[in-house]
Scaffold this motif. Structure first.
Motif, PDB file in Angstrom:
ATOM      1  N   ILE A 170      40.952 -40.243 -35.994  1.00  0.00           N
ATOM      2  CA  ILE A 170      41.647 -40.921 -34.462  1.00  0.00           C
ATOM      3  C   ILE A 170      42.268 -42.175 -34.611  1.00  0.00           C
ATOM      4  CG2 ILE A 170      40.924 -41.486 -32.123  1.00  0.00           C
ATOM      5  CD1 ILE A 170      38.958 -39.692 -32.051  1.00  0.00           C
ATOM      6  N   ALA A 171      41.570 -43.204 -35.234  1.00  0.00           N
ATOM      7  CA  ALA A 171      42.415 -44.252 -35.424  1.00  0.00           C
ATOM      8  C   ALA A 171      43.675 -44.287 -36.227  1.00  0.00           C
ATOM      9  CB  ALA A 171      41.532 -45.410 -36.222  1.00  0.00           C
ATOM     10  N   ALA A 172      43.585 -43.391 -37.152  1.00  0.00           N
ATOM     11  CA  ALA A 172      44.853 -43.110 -38.088  1.00  0.00           C
ATOM     12  C   ALA A 172      45.805 -42.747 -37.306  1.00  0.00           C
ATOM     13  CB  ALA A 172      44.463 -42.313 -39.422  1.00  0.00           C
ATOM     14  N   GLU A 173      45.489 -41.697 -36.492  1.00  0.00           N
ATOM     15  CA  GLU A 173      46.523 -41.088 -35.590  1.00  0.00           C
ATOM     16  C   GLU A 173      47.155 -42.361 -34.806  1.00  0.00           C
ATOM     17  OE1 GLU A 173      48.097 -37.911 -35.858  1.00  0.00           O
ATOM     18  OE2 GLU A 173      46.806 -37.507 -37.424  1.00  0.00           O
ATOM     19  N   GLU A 174      46.289 -43.137 -33.915  1.00  0.00           N
ATOM     20  CA  GLU A 174      46.798 -43.851 -33.043  1.00  0.00           C
ATOM     21  C   GLU A 174      47.704 -44.990 -33.610  1.00  0.00           C
ATOM     22  OE1 GLU A 174      42.793 -44.184 -29.974  1.00  0.00           O
ATOM     23  OE2 GLU A 174      42.938 -45.372 -31.983  1.00  0.00           O
ATOM     24  N   ARG A 175      47.203 -45.202 -34.930  1.00  0.00           N
ATOM     25  CA  ARG A 175      48.128 -46.139 -35.610  1.00  0.00           C
ATOM     26  C   ARG A 175      49.397 -45.742 -36.094  1.00  0.00           C
ATOM     27  NH1 ARG A 175      42.788 -48.457 -36.436  1.00  0.00           N
ATOM     28  NH2 ARG A 175      42.872 -48.160 -38.603  1.00  0.00           N
TER      29      ARG A 175
ATOM     30  N   GLU B 221      59.266 -34.092 -25.899  1.00  0.00           N
ATOM     31  CA  GLU B 221      59.002 -33.157 -24.763  1.00  0.00           C
ATOM     32  C   GLU B 221      57.486 -33.470 -24.165  1.00  0.00           C
ATOM     33  OE1 GLU B 221      61.941 -29.364 -24.646  1.00  0.00           O
ATOM     34  OE2 GLU B 221      59.832 -29.063 -25.173  1.00  0.00           O
ATOM     35  N   PRO B 222      57.447 -33.343 -22.606  1.00  0.00           N
ATOM     36  CA  PRO B 222      55.920 -33.818 -22.256  1.00  0.00           C
ATOM     37  C   PRO B 222      54.975 -32.947 -22.892  1.00  0.00           C
ATOM     38  CG  PRO B 222      57.675 -33.417 -20.604  1.00  0.00           C
ATOM     39  CD  PRO B 222      58.533 -33.134 -21.949  1.00  0.00           C
ATOM     40  N   LYS B 223      53.819 -33.462 -23.230  1.00  0.00           N
ATOM     41  CA  LYS B 223      52.410 -32.721 -23.431  1.00  0.00           C
ATOM     42  C   LYS B 223      52.700 -32.144 -24.958  1.00  0.00           C
ATOM     43  CE  LYS B 223      50.606 -32.504 -19.151  1.00  0.00           C
ATOM     44  NZ  LYS B 223      50.308 -31.400 -18.037  1.00  0.00           N
ATOM     45  N   ALA B 224      53.617 -32.239 -25.760  1.00  0.00           N
ATOM     46  CA  ALA B 224      53.915 -31.691 -27.002  1.00  0.00           C
ATOM     47  C   ALA B 224      52.787 -32.227 -27.887  1.00  0.00           C
ATOM     48  CB  ALA B 224      55.269 -32.011 -27.544  1.00  0.00           C
ATOM     49  N   LEU B 225      52.147 -31.390 -28.577  1.00  0.00           N
ATOM     50  CA  LEU B 225      51.116 -31.775 -29.751  1.00  0.00           C
ATOM     51  C   LEU B 225      52.254 -32.402 -30.918  1.00  0.00           C
ATOM     52  CD1 LEU B 225      48.172 -31.748 -30.865  1.00  0.00           C
ATOM     53  CD2 LEU B 225      49.057 -29.648 -31.961  1.00  0.00           C
ATOM     54  N   GLY B 230      46.347 -31.872 -37.960  1.00  0.00           N
ATOM     55  CA  GLY B 230      45.856 -30.977 -36.816  1.00  0.00           C
ATOM     56  C   GLY B 230      44.697 -31.515 -36.283  1.00  0.00           C
ATOM     57  N   PRO B 231      44.559 -31.093 -34.974  1.00  0.00           N
ATOM     58  CA  PRO B 231      43.403 -31.367 -34.311  1.00  0.00           C
ATOM     59  C   PRO B 231      42.036 -30.939 -34.822  1.00  0.00           C
ATOM     60  CG  PRO B 231      45.055 -30.569 -32.786  1.00  0.00           C
ATOM     61  CD  PRO B 231      45.424 -30.391 -34.007  1.00  0.00           C
ATOM     62  N   ARG B 232      42.165 -29.656 -35.258  1.00  0.00           N
ATOM     63  CA  ARG B 232      41.067 -28.939 -35.942  1.00  0.00           C
ATOM     64  C   ARG B 232      40.373 -29.637 -37.145  1.00  0.00           C
ATOM     65  NH1 ARG B 232      40.338 -25.852 -40.014  1.00  0.00           N
ATOM     66  NH2 ARG B 232      42.573 -25.580 -40.377  1.00  0.00           N
ATOM     67  N   VAL B 233      41.265 -30.062 -38.021  1.00  0.00           N
ATOM     68  CA  VAL B 233      41.043 -31.061 -39.131  1.00  0.00           C
ATOM     69  C   VAL B 233      40.257 -32.140 -38.974  1.00  0.00           C
ATOM     70  CG1 VAL B 233      42.032 -32.016 -41.207  1.00  0.00           C
ATOM     71  CG2 VAL B 233      42.881 -29.738 -40.677  1.00  0.00           C
ATOM     72  N   ILE B 234      40.763 -33.005 -37.710  1.00  0.00           N
ATOM     73  CA  ILE B 234      40.363 -34.274 -37.473  1.00  0.00           C
ATOM     74  C   ILE B 234      38.896 -33.892 -36.724  1.00  0.00           C
ATOM     75  CG2 ILE B 234      40.621 -36.020 -35.982  1.00  0.00           C
ATOM     76  CD1 ILE B 234      43.620 -35.756 -36.133  1.00  0.00           C
ATOM     77  N   ARG B 235      38.966 -32.887 -36.002  1.00  0.00           N
ATOM     78  CA  ARG B 235      37.475 -32.637 -35.270  1.00  0.00           C
ATOM     79  C   ARG B 235      36.496 -32.423 -36.393  1.00  0.00           C
ATOM     80  NH1 ARG B 235      38.984 -28.023 -32.447  1.00  0.00           N
ATOM     81  NH2 ARG B 235      40.437 -29.299 -31.068  1.00  0.00           N
ATOM     82  N   GLU B 236      37.105 -31.478 -37.608  1.00  0.00           N
ATOM     83  CA  GLU B 236      35.954 -31.292 -38.676  1.00  0.00           C
ATOM     84  C   GLU B 236      35.595 -32.463 -39.425  1.00  0.00           C
ATOM     85  OE1 GLU B 236      37.604 -28.111 -40.538  1.00  0.00           O
ATOM     86  OE2 GLU B 236      37.282 -26.572 -39.024  1.00  0.00           O
ATOM     87  N   THR B 237      36.537 -33.351 -39.543  1.00  0.00           N
ATOM     88  CA  THR B 237      36.370 -34.636 -40.385  1.00  0.00           C
ATOM     89  C   THR B 237      35.475 -35.612 -39.705  1.00  0.00           C
ATOM     90  OG1 THR B 237      38.597 -34.395 -41.029  1.00  0.00           O
ATOM     91  CG2 THR B 237      37.516 -36.245 -41.786  1.00  0.00           C
ATOM     92  N   ILE B 238      35.716 -35.961 -38.590  1.00  0.00           N
ATOM     93  CA  ILE B 238      34.920 -36.899 -37.548  1.00  0.00           C
ATOM     94  C   ILE B 238      33.640 -36.250 -36.965  1.00  0.00           C
ATOM     95  CG2 ILE B 238      36.955 -38.567 -37.577  1.00  0.00           C
ATOM     96  CD1 ILE B 238      37.055 -37.636 -34.567  1.00  0.00           C
ATOM     97  N   ASN B 239      33.748 -34.957 -36.941  1.00  0.00           N
ATOM     98  CA  ASN B 239      32.664 -34.094 -36.314  1.00  0.00           C
ATOM     99  C   ASN B 239      32.284 -34.563 -34.717  1.00  0.00           C
ATOM    100  OD1 ASN B 239      30.646 -32.218 -36.307  1.00  0.00           O
ATOM    101  ND2 ASN B 239      29.344 -33.198 -37.599  1.00  0.00           N
ATOM    102  N   GLN B 240      33.478 -34.838 -34.033  1.00  0.00           N
ATOM    103  CA  GLN B 240      33.088 -35.218 -32.707  1.00  0.00           C
ATOM    104  C   GLN B 240      34.361 -34.654 -31.975  1.00  0.00           C
ATOM    105  OE1 GLN B 240      32.653 -39.568 -33.029  1.00  0.00           O
ATOM    106  NE2 GLN B 240      34.563 -39.686 -31.609  1.00  0.00           N
ATOM    107  N   GLU B 241      34.281 -34.508 -30.783  1.00  0.00           N
ATOM    108  CA  GLU B 241      35.384 -33.992 -29.808  1.00  0.00           C
ATOM    109  C   GLU B 241      36.535 -34.905 -29.636  1.00  0.00           C
ATOM    110  OE1 GLU B 241      36.029 -30.766 -28.558  1.00  0.00           O
ATOM    111  OE2 GLU B 241      34.500 -30.525 -30.005  1.00  0.00           O
ATOM    112  N   LEU B 242      37.521 -34.719 -29.585  1.00  0.00           N
ATOM    113  CA  LEU B 242      38.786 -35.692 -29.553  1.00  0.00           C
ATOM    114  C   LEU B 242      39.005 -35.751 -27.855  1.00  0.00           C
ATOM    115  CD1 LEU B 242      41.032 -33.460 -31.844  1.00  0.00           C
ATOM    116  CD2 LEU B 242      39.493 -35.639 -32.431  1.00  0.00           C
TER     117      LEU B 242
END
Lengths: 331, 295
Positions: A170-175, B221-225, B230-242
């Protein structure tokens, strides 16, 4: 060697065990006795054969494992051996100091050079401190600061590449992880001093490339360089990270693969059994490569250097134009 | 190489069937409102109720962004090859053919030149419907050539991104496209020509970590990811909801990585204003909608 069998890969274990047996035998047995000398020679021949057997025809996955070997030398291991003086400089002047990247001023075989590289940790504490060698944006911004400084004072740059990838958090993305990597690619492309890069372990995707826009890039014999980790690729293709060995085959991640494709300038040989078996010898080979590459690049003017670097990266690619093969990898 | 050739000549709208269901009535992916197709087309595929921006093709963007009939495709002769002989459950070669058949495109990019309010520009636009807009050799080469053409003709470059990142089927060569495109943008900047990057849903990975993040001006554009991982990779890495809104355009704007989040209907005017500022054309007056949070 009094250590246990921890920290060795399955496929190198029989060799290491045999070598330990030989070492013990030599320590405790009376080497004067002819039969003992014969037995030692026999065991050493066996070890030699085993080494050849294991290390010729390594699979790509085995290379990945060697590149990630817990005993593999890291950037600072090389700097310790290759530089007469190394003064680490820290911080990105904006957010903080990222310990997953080290950099600083160094002397190297009579030259003054700027060095930056990824840095992994050896024990648990160091691994955490170094964030497993996965930088945050401030790490790339520190590297950029140092490289721009080097360019301003006409000093060549060495980069040591060894990361699973830029940290996905998260922090990496924020920065601005993306911006930090992209900025390095853009700026490195135009720095008017020689840049030589060595992949010493894992060249993990954009996080590796952010130190990889070089005039010359070399890979150590057992290093890998890839657009995505084999695990990540396997997860996407088959929904199963355990199929990473297959993904490593498909992705063609080894030094031998990249050399064949024409993406790198050469392969730096490692001591028998890998760089971790003889770090001094590995460092000497790396040093010799840096030395000769730099000697070559010093012949070019800054303008020639920058233009050649641009052309080098413009040539990267493989496609058909009006049906005709263009670029690399068509042989 | 006959299998590389397009079956039909001419331009087909590159529309992802998954994103753009057929039929007169459609359901908004965000708010599930039932929408009337002709109305949706009139509103440039933006849900009238919740403002959700449907994914559209490069050709649809060209209609929206450029003066009518001004777009001319360039470097159309480039097709992907298969340098690694890549194969997973399917051969990469077969995936290419399937994507070409599905989209009517040669690869995940259309590039060329056009005018915005009479101002000439080079354009390179990615199509998410072609293998997730992934960047392989053809994408990188066409962006590099578009930049070179911009330099030769002294005009600005617009890139429009919609991509999952580097194309793994071309391995290390895809990674190198990040360096290639960025190096050309460095040259463009040295020539004092502007690069305007437009980020659409989704833009991640190697595309975000190279040319897409290197605009002099970056619009989204609004709300574009938009993100690196990717969110899935981050979720798996930090093991918490984004957190809510994480990696959306507004998040990037708030953190300083996007100049402006721009509604699709305002993209053309915004672009015209930015281009006019950098060039000789007078700035348009009083025509840009203010956003509520602008000051």
């Amino acid at each position: 060697m009094s250590e246990g069998m921890g920290g060795w890969l399955d496929f190198e274990r029989p060799l290491v065990e045999l070598e330990q047996k030989i070492a013990e035998f030599r320590d405790f047995a009376d080497g004067e006795k002819i039969e003992i000398r014969d037995e030692l020679r026999r065991l050493e021949t066996k070890a030699e054969k085993l080494r050849t057997q294991i290390f010729t025809g390594l699979t790509r996955w085995q290379r990945v494992q060697l590149a990630r070997h817990p005993r593999r030398p890291y950037t600072l291991d090389y700097l310790q051996r290759l530089t007469g003086c190394f003064l680490e400089l820290k911080g990105d002047r904006g957010f903080g100091d990222d310990r997953a990247i080290v950099g600083g001023l160094a002397s190297f075989r009579g030259r003054k050079v700027m060095v930056v590289g990824h840095q992994k940790g050896r024990d648990i504490k160091a691994k955490l401190e170094r964030n497993f060698g996965m930088p945050h944006p401030e790490g790339y911004r520190k590297a950029l600061r140092l490289m721009e400084m080097a360019a301003r004072f006409g000093r060549p740059i060495f980069t040591f590449i060894d990361t699973q990838g830029a940290y996905p958090g998260i922090a990496a993305e924020e920065r601005g992880q993306s911006e930090a990597i992209a900025r390095n690619l853009l700026v490195m492309a135009r720095l008017p001093v020689p840049i030589v890069g060595i992949v010493i372990g894992e060249g993990g995707s954009g996080g590796a490339l952010a130190l990889g826009v070089c005039d010359r890039t070399f890979m150590q014999e057992n290093s890998v360089y890839s657009v995505i980790s084999p695990e990540g690729c396997a997860a996407i293709l088959w929904g199963d990270r355990a199929r990473a060995p297959e993904a490593a085959e498909a992705l063609k991640v080894t030094a031998q693969d990249l050399s064949k494709l024409g993406v790198i300038d050469g392969i730096i040989p490692e001591p028998p059994g890998g760089a971790h078996r003889d770090v001094d010898a590995a460092a000497t080979s790396v040093g010799d490569t840096l030395d000769s590459a730099l000697a070559e690049l010093e012949q070019l003017s800054p303008a020639e250097l920058v233009e050649a670097r641009l052309q080098r990266f413009l040539a990267m690619g493989s496609y058909l134009e009006d049906g005709l093969p263009k670029g690399l990898g068509h042989s | 190489m006959a299998w590389f050739r397009r079956g039909k000549k001419g331009i087909k709208a590159a529309v992802d069937k998954k994103d753009m269901p057929q039929g007169v009535w459609l359901k908004c992916r965000e708010c599930t409102e039932i929408l009337y197709r002709p109305e949706l087309e009139k509103s440039h595929w933006v849900c009238q109720k919740c403002g959700y921006h449907f994914r559209i093709s490069s050709r649809q963007y060209f209609q929206l962004l450029f003066d009518e009939g001004s777009f001319v495709e360039e470097d159309a002769g480039l097709r992907p090859s298969d340098p690694l002989h890549f194969r997973d459950s399917k051969k990469y070669k077969d995936r290419i053919v399937a994507a070409q058949t599905k989209t009517g495109l040669d690869d995940a990019i259309v590039s060329g030149r056009a005018t915005v309010d009479g101002i000439p520009v080079s354009i390179a636009a990615l199509d998410f419907s072609f293998m997730g807009g992934s960047m392989g050799s053809v994408v990188g080469e066409r962006i590099a050539r578009a930049a070179q053409r911009a330099i030769d003709a002294r005009r600005g470059l617009i890139t429009l991104s919609a991509s999952g990142g580097a194309r793994m089927q071309e391995g290390i060569l895809s990674l190198m496209q990040m360096a290639k495109t960025s190096a050309m943008l460095a040259k463009l900047a040295e020539e004092r020509l502007p690069h305007i990057s437009i980020l659409t849903d989704p833009t991640t990975g190697g595309v975000t970590a190279s040319f897409a993040s290197l605009g002099d001006v970056i619009l989204a554009e609004p709300k574009a990811l938009v993100g690196f991982a990717g969110p899935r990779v981050i979720r798996e890495t930090i093991n918490q909801e984004l957190p809510e809104g994480f990696q959306r355009s507004e998040f990037l704007e708030a953190h300083g990585f996007v100049d402006r989040v721009v509604h699709r209907r305002d993209l053309n005017r915004t672009l015209a204003t930015v281009l006019a500022f950098f060039g000789d054309a007078p700035m348009p007056t009083g025509r840009l909608r203010r956003r509520q949070d602008d000051h």
